[in-house]
Design a protein around this motif. Sequence first.
Motif, short mmCIF file in Angstrom:
data_model
loop_
_atom_site.label_atom_id
_atom_site.label_comp_id
_atom_site.label_asym_id
_atom_site.label_seq_id
_atom_site.Cartn_x
_atom_site.Cartn_y
_atom_site.Cartn_z
N ARG A 142 -23.03 -16.28 -76.25
CA ARG A 142 -22.32 -15.56 -75.19
C ARG A 142 -23.20 -14.54 -74.47
O ARG A 142 -23.20 -14.44 -73.24
CB ARG A 142 -21.09 -14.87 -75.78
N PHE A 143 -23.97 -13.78 -75.21
CA PHE A 143 -24.67 -12.65 -74.61
C PHE A 143 -26.13 -12.92 -74.27
O PHE A 143 -26.82 -12.03 -73.79
CB PHE A 143 -24.55 -11.43 -75.52
N THR A 144 -26.61 -14.13 -74.52
CA THR A 144 -27.97 -14.46 -74.10
C THR A 144 -27.99 -15.27 -72.81
O THR A 144 -29.06 -15.59 -72.30
CB THR A 144 -28.73 -15.24 -75.19
N GLY A 145 -26.82 -15.60 -72.30
CA GLY A 145 -26.73 -16.31 -71.02
C GLY A 145 -26.12 -15.40 -69.97
O GLY A 145 -25.05 -14.84 -70.18
N ASN A 146 -26.78 -15.25 -68.85
CA ASN A 146 -26.29 -14.34 -67.81
C ASN A 146 -24.98 -14.79 -67.19
O ASN A 146 -24.24 -13.99 -66.65
CB ASN A 146 -27.35 -14.19 -66.71
N HIS A 147 -24.70 -16.09 -67.25
CA HIS A 147 -23.54 -16.62 -66.55
C HIS A 147 -22.36 -16.95 -67.47
O HIS A 147 -21.30 -17.31 -66.99
CB HIS A 147 -23.93 -17.88 -65.77
N ILE A 148 -22.55 -16.84 -68.79
CA ILE A 148 -21.49 -17.21 -69.73
C ILE A 148 -20.51 -16.06 -69.90
O ILE A 148 -20.89 -14.95 -70.23
CB ILE A 148 -22.06 -17.59 -71.11
N LEU A 149 -19.23 -16.35 -69.68
CA LEU A 149 -18.19 -15.35 -69.86
C LEU A 149 -17.46 -15.54 -71.20
O LEU A 149 -16.93 -14.59 -71.76
CB LEU A 149 -17.18 -15.42 -68.71
N ASP A 150 -17.44 -16.78 -71.69
CA ASP A 150 -16.83 -17.06 -72.98
C ASP A 150 -17.38 -18.38 -73.47
O ASP A 150 -17.92 -19.19 -72.70
CB ASP A 150 -15.30 -17.12 -72.88
N TYR A 151 -17.20 -18.63 -74.77
CA TYR A 151 -17.81 -19.81 -75.39
C TYR A 151 -16.97 -20.23 -76.60
O TYR A 151 -16.61 -19.39 -77.43
CB TYR A 151 -19.24 -19.48 -75.82
N THR A 152 -16.64 -21.51 -76.68
CA THR A 152 -15.90 -22.05 -77.82
C THR A 152 -16.56 -23.33 -78.29
O THR A 152 -16.70 -24.27 -77.51
CB THR A 152 -14.44 -22.35 -77.46
N GLU A 153 -16.98 -23.36 -79.54
CA GLU A 153 -17.58 -24.57 -80.10
C GLU A 153 -16.48 -25.42 -80.73
O GLU A 153 -15.77 -24.97 -81.63
CB GLU A 153 -18.64 -24.22 -81.13
N LEU A 154 -16.33 -26.65 -80.27
CA LEU A 154 -15.32 -27.55 -80.81
C LEU A 154 -15.83 -28.28 -82.04
O LEU A 154 -15.12 -28.47 -83.02
CB LEU A 154 -14.88 -28.55 -79.74
N ASP A 155 -17.07 -28.74 -81.98
CA ASP A 155 -17.76 -29.36 -83.10
C ASP A 155 -19.25 -29.30 -82.80
O ASP A 155 -19.67 -28.61 -81.87
CB ASP A 155 -17.28 -30.80 -83.36
N GLU A 156 -20.07 -30.02 -83.58
CA GLU A 156 -21.52 -29.93 -83.39
C GLU A 156 -21.97 -30.50 -82.05
O GLU A 156 -23.05 -30.19 -81.57
CB GLU A 156 -22.23 -30.65 -84.53
N ALA A 212 -26.32 -29.98 -72.56
CA ALA A 212 -26.02 -30.42 -71.21
C ALA A 212 -25.39 -29.30 -70.39
O ALA A 212 -25.67 -29.14 -69.19
CB ALA A 212 -25.08 -31.63 -71.25
N LEU A 213 -24.56 -28.49 -71.03
CA LEU A 213 -23.95 -27.36 -70.35
C LEU A 213 -25.00 -26.33 -69.94
O LEU A 213 -24.97 -25.81 -68.82
CB LEU A 213 -22.89 -26.70 -71.26
N ARG A 214 -25.93 -26.07 -70.84
CA ARG A 214 -26.99 -25.11 -70.52
C ARG A 214 -27.85 -25.61 -69.36
O ARG A 214 -28.25 -24.84 -68.49
CB ARG A 214 -27.85 -24.84 -71.75
N LYS A 215 -28.13 -26.91 -69.38
CA LYS A 215 -28.94 -27.49 -68.30
C LYS A 215 -28.21 -27.43 -66.97
O LYS A 215 -28.79 -27.06 -65.95
CB LYS A 215 -29.28 -28.94 -68.65
N CYS A 216 -26.94 -27.77 -66.98
CA CYS A 216 -26.14 -27.80 -65.75
C CYS A 216 -26.06 -26.42 -65.12
O CYS A 216 -26.24 -26.27 -63.90
CB CYS A 216 -24.76 -28.35 -66.05
N PHE A 217 -25.80 -25.42 -65.95
CA PHE A 217 -25.59 -24.07 -65.43
C PHE A 217 -26.85 -23.19 -65.52
O PHE A 217 -26.78 -21.99 -65.34
CB PHE A 217 -24.42 -23.42 -66.15
N LYS A 218 -27.99 -23.85 -65.86
CA LYS A 218 -29.28 -23.16 -65.90
C LYS A 218 -29.23 -21.92 -66.80
O LYS A 218 -29.63 -20.83 -66.43
CB LYS A 218 -29.73 -22.78 -64.49
#
Length: 215
Positions: free
Chosen positions: A130-144, A208-214
């Motif tokens: 959450r706090f190492t990405g400038n654009h992430i407001l929230d994060y939920t891991e569903l599985d691996e 893939a999410l990190r790549k998409c949202f840089k």
Amino acid sequence: MKTVLLIGAGRFGRHAAIQLSKLGHQVMAVDINEERINDIIPFVTGAQIGDSTNEGFLRSLGVKSFDLCIVAISGDFQSSLETTSMLKELGAACVIARAERDVQAKFLLRNGADHVVYPEKEMAKWAAVRFTGNHILDYTELDERHAIFEVNVPEAWLGKTVGALDVRKKYGINILAVKRSGISDFTITPETLLTGEVTLLALGEPGALRKCFKI
């Protein structure tokens, strides 16, 4: 609505009781410490002071009558392990136990726990993402392999539709919803227009999410 036996009224147990209460479940809280029981009473249906490693006391609670048993004991792994084991021996339908380390999880699972949770480990992982990405407001891991990120709409996407961006084809992710003023709208169509007034809930593989949202 479910009936829950919550054993351990420390910080984790108290937070669990509050959330379970908000969801409308009936909670019976148990702890050996009277002060902790007094603190948790406003959030539970019932409460008892007692030693959960005492088989007679545990039996008196009517373990079989609960849909779910949560062992939230902290700082005393031996008591947690004994309580977990006795709950299953007494016929508990489902036991969730709190662990602080992987080795504890192994012992808990071997001695009757149906599921193990790692509050500190899970929070540390969430905070790291959450706090190492400038654009992430929230994060939920569903599985691996799957996670949901809440992100700001990238500047290059403003004024474009979901269909025009086609992120599913390009990155293998899905835009689940747009969120405006704290309210999520899941009625996403290819014609949904993206503006700076909303945030996005996106589902996909974390890389893939990190790549998409840089990120």
